[in-house]
Design an enzyme around this catalytic site. Sequence first.
Site, PDB file in Angstrom:
ATOM      1  N   SER A 136       0.872  -1.182   0.000  1.00  0.00           N
ATOM      2  CA  SER A 136       0.000   0.000   0.000  1.00  0.00           C
ATOM      3  C   SER A 136       0.905   1.227   0.000  1.00  0.00           C
ATOM      4  O   SER A 136       2.079   1.132   0.365  1.00  0.00           O
ATOM      5  CB  SER A 136      -0.851  -0.009   1.278  1.00  0.00           C
ATOM      6  OG  SER A 136      -1.545   1.211   1.438  1.00  0.00           O
ATOM      7  N   TYR A 149      -2.198  -1.301  10.375  1.00  0.00           N
ATOM      8  CA  TYR A 149      -2.220  -1.551   8.930  1.00  0.00           C
ATOM      9  C   TYR A 149      -0.913  -1.077   8.287  1.00  0.00           C
ATOM     10  O   TYR A 149      -0.293  -1.805   7.499  1.00  0.00           O
ATOM     11  CB  TYR A 149      -3.424  -0.826   8.322  1.00  0.00           C
ATOM     12  CG  TYR A 149      -3.612  -1.055   6.842  1.00  0.00           C
ATOM     13  CD1 TYR A 149      -4.178  -2.242   6.374  1.00  0.00           C
ATOM     14  CD2 TYR A 149      -3.236  -0.087   5.913  1.00  0.00           C
ATOM     15  CE1 TYR A 149      -4.364  -2.445   5.008  1.00  0.00           C
ATOM     16  CE2 TYR A 149      -3.425  -0.291   4.551  1.00  0.00           C
ATOM     17  CZ  TYR A 149      -3.987  -1.463   4.100  1.00  0.00           C
ATOM     18  OH  TYR A 149      -4.169  -1.666   2.752  1.00  0.00           O
TER      19      TYR A 149
HETATM   20  N1  LIG Z   1      -8.627  -0.540  -1.637  1.00  0.00           N
HETATM   21  C1  LIG Z   1      -7.600   0.257  -1.338  1.00  0.00           C
HETATM   22  O1  LIG Z   1      -7.738   1.489  -1.332  1.00  0.00           O
HETATM   23  C2  LIG Z   1      -6.255  -0.353  -1.048  1.00  0.00           C
HETATM   24  C3  LIG Z   1      -5.164   0.514  -0.964  1.00  0.00           C
HETATM   25  C4  LIG Z   1      -3.906  -0.020  -0.692  1.00  0.00           C
HETATM   26  C5  LIG Z   1      -3.752  -1.388  -0.536  1.00  0.00           C
HETATM   27  N2  LIG Z   1      -4.833  -2.209  -0.620  1.00  0.00           N
HETATM   28  C6  LIG Z   1      -4.606  -3.645  -0.444  1.00  0.00           C
HETATM   29  O2  LIG Z   1      -5.105  -4.322  -1.586  1.00  0.00           O
HETATM   30  C7  LIG Z   1      -5.423  -5.672  -1.232  1.00  0.00           C
HETATM   31  C8  LIG Z   1      -6.800  -5.997  -1.749  1.00  0.00           C
HETATM   32  O3  LIG Z   1      -7.744  -5.201  -1.031  1.00  0.00           O
HETATM   33  P1  LIG Z   1      -9.106  -4.677  -1.654  1.00  0.00           P
HETATM   34  O4  LIG Z   1      -9.097  -3.214  -1.519  1.00  0.00           O
HETATM   35  O5  LIG Z   1      -9.357  -5.297  -2.960  1.00  0.00           O
HETATM   36  O6  LIG Z   1     -10.101  -5.203  -0.526  1.00  0.00           O
HETATM   37  P2  LIG Z   1     -11.336  -6.186  -0.569  1.00  0.00           P
HETATM   38  O7  LIG Z   1     -11.843  -6.216   0.821  1.00  0.00           O
HETATM   39  O8  LIG Z   1     -12.263  -5.809  -1.663  1.00  0.00           O
HETATM   40  O9  LIG Z   1     -10.659  -7.596  -0.933  1.00  0.00           O
HETATM   41  C9  LIG Z   1      -9.849  -8.280  -0.018  1.00  0.00           C
HETATM   42  C10 LIG Z   1     -10.198  -9.759  -0.098  1.00  0.00           C
HETATM   43  O10 LIG Z   1      -9.310 -10.475   0.766  1.00  0.00           O
HETATM   44  C11 LIG Z   1     -10.053 -11.509   1.363  1.00  0.00           C
HETATM   45  N3  LIG Z   1      -9.439 -11.948   2.610  1.00  0.00           N
HETATM   46  C12 LIG Z   1      -9.267 -11.245   3.747  1.00  0.00           C
HETATM   47  N4  LIG Z   1      -8.694 -12.011   4.677  1.00  0.00           N
HETATM   48  C13 LIG Z   1      -8.499 -13.230   4.115  1.00  0.00           C
HETATM   49  C14 LIG Z   1      -7.952 -14.460   4.593  1.00  0.00           C
HETATM   50  N5  LIG Z   1      -7.520 -14.596   5.858  1.00  0.00           N
HETATM   51  N6  LIG Z   1      -7.892 -15.511   3.763  1.00  0.00           N
HETATM   52  C15 LIG Z   1      -8.353 -15.399   2.480  1.00  0.00           C
HETATM   53  N7  LIG Z   1      -8.879 -14.264   1.976  1.00  0.00           N
HETATM   54  C16 LIG Z   1      -8.956 -13.204   2.794  1.00  0.00           C
HETATM   55  C17 LIG Z   1     -11.433 -10.893   1.620  1.00  0.00           C
HETATM   56  O11 LIG Z   1     -12.440 -11.886   1.811  1.00  0.00           O
HETATM   57  C18 LIG Z   1     -11.632 -10.053   0.359  1.00  0.00           C
HETATM   58  O12 LIG Z   1     -12.339 -10.765  -0.639  1.00  0.00           O
HETATM   59  C19 LIG Z   1      -5.290  -5.752   0.287  1.00  0.00           C
HETATM   60  O13 LIG Z   1      -4.050  -6.346   0.609  1.00  0.00           O
HETATM   61  C20 LIG Z   1      -5.316  -4.293   0.711  1.00  0.00           C
HETATM   62  O14 LIG Z   1      -4.648  -4.089   1.937  1.00  0.00           O
HETATM   63  C21 LIG Z   1      -6.077  -1.726  -0.877  1.00  0.00           C
END
Ligand SMILES: NC(=O)c1ccc[n+]([C@@H]2O[C@H](COP(=O)([O-])OP(=O)(O)OC[C@H]3O[C@@H](n4cnc5c(N)ncnc54)[C@H](O)[C@@H]3O)[C@@H](O)[C@H]2O)c1
Length: 265
Positions: A136, A149
């Site tokens: 991130s 986080y």
């Molecule tokens: N959305 C943002 O703004 C953003 C910004 C920076 C980083 N990220 C990172 O991007 C990645 C994806 O996030 P996203 O925004 O698509 O979120 P999201 O919540 O839409 O998707 C995350 C997925 O991970 C799954 N998950 C969580 N814990 C789990 C586990 N223990 N085992 C298996 N699956 C699990 C959830 O069920 C979900 O489907 C994450 O690592 C998040 O930290 C997101």
Amino acid sequence: MAAERKTALVTGAASGIGRATAERLSRNGWNVLAVDRDTDKLGWADDCDNVAGHAADITSQEANLEMVAEAERLFGPLNAAVLNAGVTGGGGIDDLSFEDFQKVISVNLFGAVLGVKAVLPSLRKNGEGAITLTSSTMGLAGDAENWAYCTSKHAIIGLVRSLSREIGWQNIRINALCPGPTWTGMTGAIKEVAPAHYEHMKQSVPLQRWADPEEMASVLEFLISPAASYVNGHAMVADGGAMVGTGLVLPASSGKAAIPKEIDH
Ligand SMILES: NC(=O)c1ccc[n+]([C@@H]2O[C@H](COP(=O)([O-])OP(=O)(O)OC[C@H]3O[C@@H](n4cnc5c(N)ncnc54)[C@H](O)[C@@H]3O)[C@@H](O)[C@H]2O)c1
């Protein structure tokens, strides 16, 4: 003759960035094992010939080994792994309990480590491969009331940099993606529950908008593709330009005072 399909495993594929990436890879000629603990939202995979949904909690070592075995059973050894599943974990140092901190680390860091350990033997069978971990912009800078986080995402970059030095000779690349604010299940509610915070985040991005998950999927696809064959140990930022500024001065477009042209000393 059609090119042989390569095989990728994508975690966090029920939603957001992971789902967009799994769908994109399948459209672009990959076999995909789409992994998530939330099986209710993995149904989309049933509609794609070359995608299989797989239930796994990435905090379990056994589940990580099983997901790789399943990918190999269906499609053969892995060519790439997009280890992307993650959770949020906001709260100040006096408010967020140690147990809640452990939950964040257990998914965002331990889950990533277990994933790397599980996929490496499979990638080695192909003699080459690529891994991405999703960090991130909060893996590059700190933020108030988000230390758990931010800590987990900083650790991902340390892991990527260290392992790139260790496994590069095996022809396996490992990189991190550092997304800026992206519309997903993780963040989508912010506009409704914290509109001022949403506006602030938007104003902080020079492009003046949040990203679509597809804009992260395209970067992840690039990082595992031959187009990135010399990119290794890199933390690639895709944040609309938010991280290149100090954040101290708002642009004139924000409607708030920018630095005056002349200052009378
Ligand atoms: N959305 C943002 O703004 C953003 C910004 C920076 C980083 N990220 C990172 O991007 C990645 C994806 O996030 P996203 O925004 O698509 O979120 P999201 O919540 O839409 O998707 C995350 C997925 O991970 C799954 N998950 C969580 N814990 C789990 C586990 N223990 N085992 C298996 N699956 C699990 C959830 O069920 C979900 O489907 C994450 O690592 C998040 O930290 C997101």
